[in-house]
Structures are given as C-alpha cells and as structure tokens.
Scaffold this motif. Sequence first.
Motif, PDB file in Angstrom:
ATOM      1  N   ALA A 194       1.079  -1.345   0.058  1.00 36.87           N
ATOM      2  CA  ALA A 194       0.269  -0.573  -0.012  1.00 36.87           C
ATOM      3  C   ALA A 194       0.602   1.207  -0.025  1.00 36.87           C
ATOM      4  O   ALA A 194       1.739   1.513   0.825  1.00 36.87           O
ATOM      5  CB  ALA A 194      -0.614  -0.102   0.947  1.00 36.87           C
ATOM      6  N   SER A 195       0.255   2.166  -0.413  1.00 36.89           N
ATOM      7  CA  SER A 195       1.001   3.593  -0.519  1.00 36.89           C
ATOM      8  C   SER A 195       0.236   4.777  -1.430  1.00 36.89           C
ATOM      9  O   SER A 195      -1.356   4.522  -1.646  1.00 36.89           O
ATOM     10  CB  SER A 195       1.509   3.857  -1.466  1.00 36.89           C
ATOM     11  N   THR A 196       0.417   5.843  -0.397  1.00 36.27           N
ATOM     12  CA  THR A 196      -0.603   6.993  -0.472  1.00 36.27           C
ATOM     13  C   THR A 196       0.380   7.807  -1.533  1.00 36.27           C
ATOM     14  O   THR A 196      -0.108   8.215  -2.800  1.00 36.27           O
ATOM     15  CB  THR A 196      -1.265   7.565   0.745  1.00 36.27           C
ATOM     16  N   ARG A 197       1.421   8.150  -1.135  1.00 30.11           N
ATOM     17  CA  ARG A 197       2.341   9.895  -1.432  1.00 30.11           C
ATOM     18  C   ARG A 197       3.248   8.863  -2.363  1.00 30.11           C
ATOM     19  O   ARG A 197       3.105   9.386  -3.608  1.00 30.11           O
ATOM     20  CB  ARG A 197       3.038   9.972  -0.292  1.00 30.11           C
ATOM     21  N   THR A 198       3.800   8.347  -2.480  1.00 35.44           N
ATOM     22  CA  THR A 198       4.714   7.457  -3.014  1.00 35.44           C
ATOM     23  C   THR A 198       4.471   7.396  -4.588  1.00 35.44           C
ATOM     24  O   THR A 198       5.089   7.794  -5.573  1.00 35.44           O
ATOM     25  CB  THR A 198       5.678   6.279  -2.704  1.00 35.44           C
ATOM     26  N   ARG A 201       7.512  -0.799  -5.180  1.00 35.78           N
ATOM     27  CA  ARG A 201       7.367  -1.068  -3.806  1.00 35.78           C
ATOM     28  C   ARG A 201       6.955  -2.806  -4.107  1.00 35.78           C
ATOM     29  O   ARG A 201       5.980  -2.998  -4.311  1.00 35.78           O
ATOM     30  CB  ARG A 201       6.508  -0.197  -3.689  1.00 35.78           C
ATOM     31  N   HIS A 211      14.204   2.936   0.851  1.00 33.70           N
ATOM     32  CA  HIS A 211      12.587   3.847   0.035  1.00 33.70           C
ATOM     33  C   HIS A 211      13.615   5.717  -0.096  1.00 33.70           C
ATOM     34  O   HIS A 211      13.504   6.690   0.675  1.00 33.70           O
ATOM     35  CB  HIS A 211      11.840   4.309   1.394  1.00 33.70           C
ATOM     36  N   GLN A 270      12.342   8.731  -0.618  1.00 33.05           N
ATOM     37  CA  GLN A 270      11.592   9.602  -0.416  1.00 33.05           C
ATOM     38  C   GLN A 270      13.162  10.155   1.002  1.00 33.05           C
ATOM     39  O   GLN A 270      12.413  11.636   0.288  1.00 33.05           O
ATOM     40  CB  GLN A 270      11.386   8.472   1.131  1.00 33.05           C
ATOM     41  N   PRO A 312       7.964  10.961   6.852  1.00 36.92           N
ATOM     42  CA  PRO A 312       7.791  10.606   5.937  1.00 36.92           C
ATOM     43  C   PRO A 312       6.097  10.475   5.741  1.00 36.92           C
ATOM     44  O   PRO A 312       6.140   9.954   4.585  1.00 36.92           O
ATOM     45  CB  PRO A 312       8.161   9.192   5.576  1.00 36.92           C
ATOM     46  N   LEU A 313       5.171   9.425   6.543  1.00 40.46           N
ATOM     47  CA  LEU A 313       3.957   9.776   6.555  1.00 40.46           C
ATOM     48  C   LEU A 313       3.618   8.610   5.916  1.00 40.46           C
ATOM     49  O   LEU A 313       4.456   8.362   5.126  1.00 40.46           O
ATOM     50  CB  LEU A 313       3.224  10.808   6.022  1.00 40.46           C
TER      51      LEU A 313
HETATM   52  N1   CP Z   1       5.966   8.316   2.179  1.00 41.82           N
HETATM   53  C1   CP Z   1       5.400   6.765   2.527  1.00 41.82           C
HETATM   54  O1   CP Z   1       6.389   6.319   1.475  1.00 41.82           O
HETATM   55  O2   CP Z   1       4.290   7.298   2.083  1.00 41.82           O
HETATM   56  P1   CP Z   1       2.968   6.577   1.396  1.00 41.82           P
HETATM   57  O3   CP Z   1       3.148   5.017   2.300  1.00 41.82           O
HETATM   58  O4   CP Z   1       1.991   6.815   1.895  1.00 41.82           O
HETATM   59  O5   CP Z   1       4.371   6.088  -0.003  1.00 41.82           O
END
Ligand code: CP
Length: 364
Positions: free
Chosen positions: A93-97, A146, A174, A177, A312-313
């Motif tokens: 899962a990922s939101t930002r990357t 990822r 990462h 990041q 990094p959130l």
């Molecule tokens: N910073 C980061 O890797 O966020 P995600 O897990 O949302 O991609």
Amino acid sequence: MSDKLELNKRAEFLSPPDGVETLRPEPNSLFENNPVRLSVLRALEGRSILSVKDFTREEVIEIAKLAAILENFEIAPYHIMDGKIVTTAFFEASTRTRLSFESAVLRLDGKVLSIPEGGVTGVRKGESLDDIGMMFNAYCDMVIMRHTETDSLERLTKGLRVPLINAGNGSGEHPTQSLADWYALLKWRPKLAETDPSKRSKKLCLGILGTPGSMRAVKSFLLMSLMFQDRISKVIVISQMADPFGEDLVTELEKAGIQYKVTNNMKKYVPKLDVIYMNSIAFLGDSYKNLDAEFQLNKESELKEEAVILHPLARLSELDKSLDDTAHNLYFSQAHGAVFVRQALLIAISGRLDRLPKEIPVVD
Ligand code: CP
C-alpha cells in the motif's frame, strides 16, 4: 532569467493559508546564482536507484536544484517525457509514493502503467517476480516498485533490463523518500548545499525518533544524512530498541566518522535538536507494526524555537495534528516537494535533460 517562462501556478496550492505559520520554504534560493550542473545529472541516465548509496552528494544537490526549478516554473509546455512509459508496480500500500510518481510522470507528458496492488498481477496465480521483471522489458521504459519483501529487488532485476527505482522494499530502503526529505531541508537551509566552507551555516543537531534498522524511510534518511556529515554536529537516535541500527548502519555511521548517541530519554534530548525525523511504522518479522509510539510530539512539546520536524507519513499517534499549523512543520513541505524531486530524477534517468527549456539556469 528570461521572462518567457511562466511561474508554476500549481505551486500556489503549496503555500499555507493566511495566518498559518506552517513552513513552506521558497525553492528560489536553491538555484538563484547557482545554475544546475547538467553534467552531474547526465551521469544518472539509464541508472537504477535501489539504495541511497546509488547517489553521490553532488547528485542529491543537483537533483534538488532541478526540483526547485520545476517547482518554480511551468514546464508542462515542454512535454519532457513525451513517448516514455513508466510502470508503477506497487505490491504494498501507498498514498504518497505511487501517486506522486504518477503525478510527476503525467505532468511531464509521459504515460503510466499502474499496478496499485500485487493482486492484479500473475503473482496471485503464483507467478515469480523474476518472470514479471522480464515482461516489464517489453511494456515500459522504467519501473518503480514497492514490495513488502526486502529481497524483492534482486528477484525482479534478474530479468529486468530497464531502470528500476526502489519505492520501498520491506525494511530495506526508500531512497526517493530521502530525496524528498533532503529537498525540504535544502530549501529550508540552502547553505547546507554550499560548497564554499566559509559560507556554511552552523552545524545541525539531527534527531531521529524511531528505529532506523526496522524503518526503511528512517534508514534511507540516515544514510543520506551521512553524505552531509560535515554539516551535522551529532545524530541522536531516540528509540525503544537498545540496538536500533543493525550491523550495516553502524558500519556506515562509523565510516562517516559522525558522532552519534542512542537513548530512550526523549524529554532530555528533544530540546537539543534542530531537525527531528520521526516515524512509527516498522517492518518486523513479516508485517508492519507500530514501534516507538511512546515517543510523541505535540504543540506543547519542548522543542527549540527554530526546530523543524520531518515525517515521511503516514503518521499515527506519534505526530499530533496540533503541530500542523506551527513553524515546526516541515513535513507538509516534504510531502509536497516529492512530485518535483521525483520529476527531476525521472528526467535525468530518462535522458531527457536536453528537453528542459533553454531559459532555465543550467551549466554543463
Ligand atoms: N512516504 C511514503 O512512503 O508514503 P506512502 O507509504 O503513502 O507511499
């Protein structure tokens, strides 16, 4: 600079609303009187980025300078990645990357093949990553992956011939990041990029609230920070683990000759820190766990007046929302800058630096 270039209007969305102190440092000071050195970025063409160790400090600084230009000016009319196809293969899962990479490609006029989760691939039927890597060669010019497993990169690259960017491999690394982390820091303190020792600012005391050995973003941030060891007075790691590094990281810390301390006494050490990097999501065993959650910051925490917080959130309870509207908040700048820093990297790896507008400040 030529007035033919338009300012990037999207960047306005990155400014905090009136009356909110949140830090969003301007990108200009990174490239004004300091042109991007294209020869440094050209060395990235066709390369894979699996670890922070795949970058040099010079490359990190030049990527940040190009990112600052992309943040400042509208480059959509130059169609820089026209004709390039990038696969984002996210087996975790990922939101930002994923979204910031896809946004970066699409805003450069490249195309994206998106795998938002592994279950939509043949993995669900037992297909190996080696074979999937071989298939990617036929479909795209670059892969961004990822995966939950640390050794996934080696497996995919067995058959892969196009460049691979590691977007997080289990408890591994990462690296992009860390580019976003250091881009935020370099905008905040442009003198960190200064090559002339007489113009450098005071060294920073850098704190980590978390466990680098089990947190890939923290580990990569620490590794990239070691490249800037001459700008750092000390690294203080506040962790619930007695050995938060693992063998590899201790070797790297000692090679860099940096002073470091491990403690669980947050109350004593937080007031000494100039930069605080925090996270609480760790990969332990075979799943993600909440670690170091006892180390929490909020608006009442005893921080130095000028201290900045990076994260990094995604955040959990360790980073209270009461800090969002304060001048300690560099984490939103860090997240928003990720699109531009990833664009800069994609342009360099794709060999498309020659498509940048002629008006931007560059030298060979
Ligand atoms: N910073 C980061 O890797 O966020 P995600 O897990 O949302 O991609």
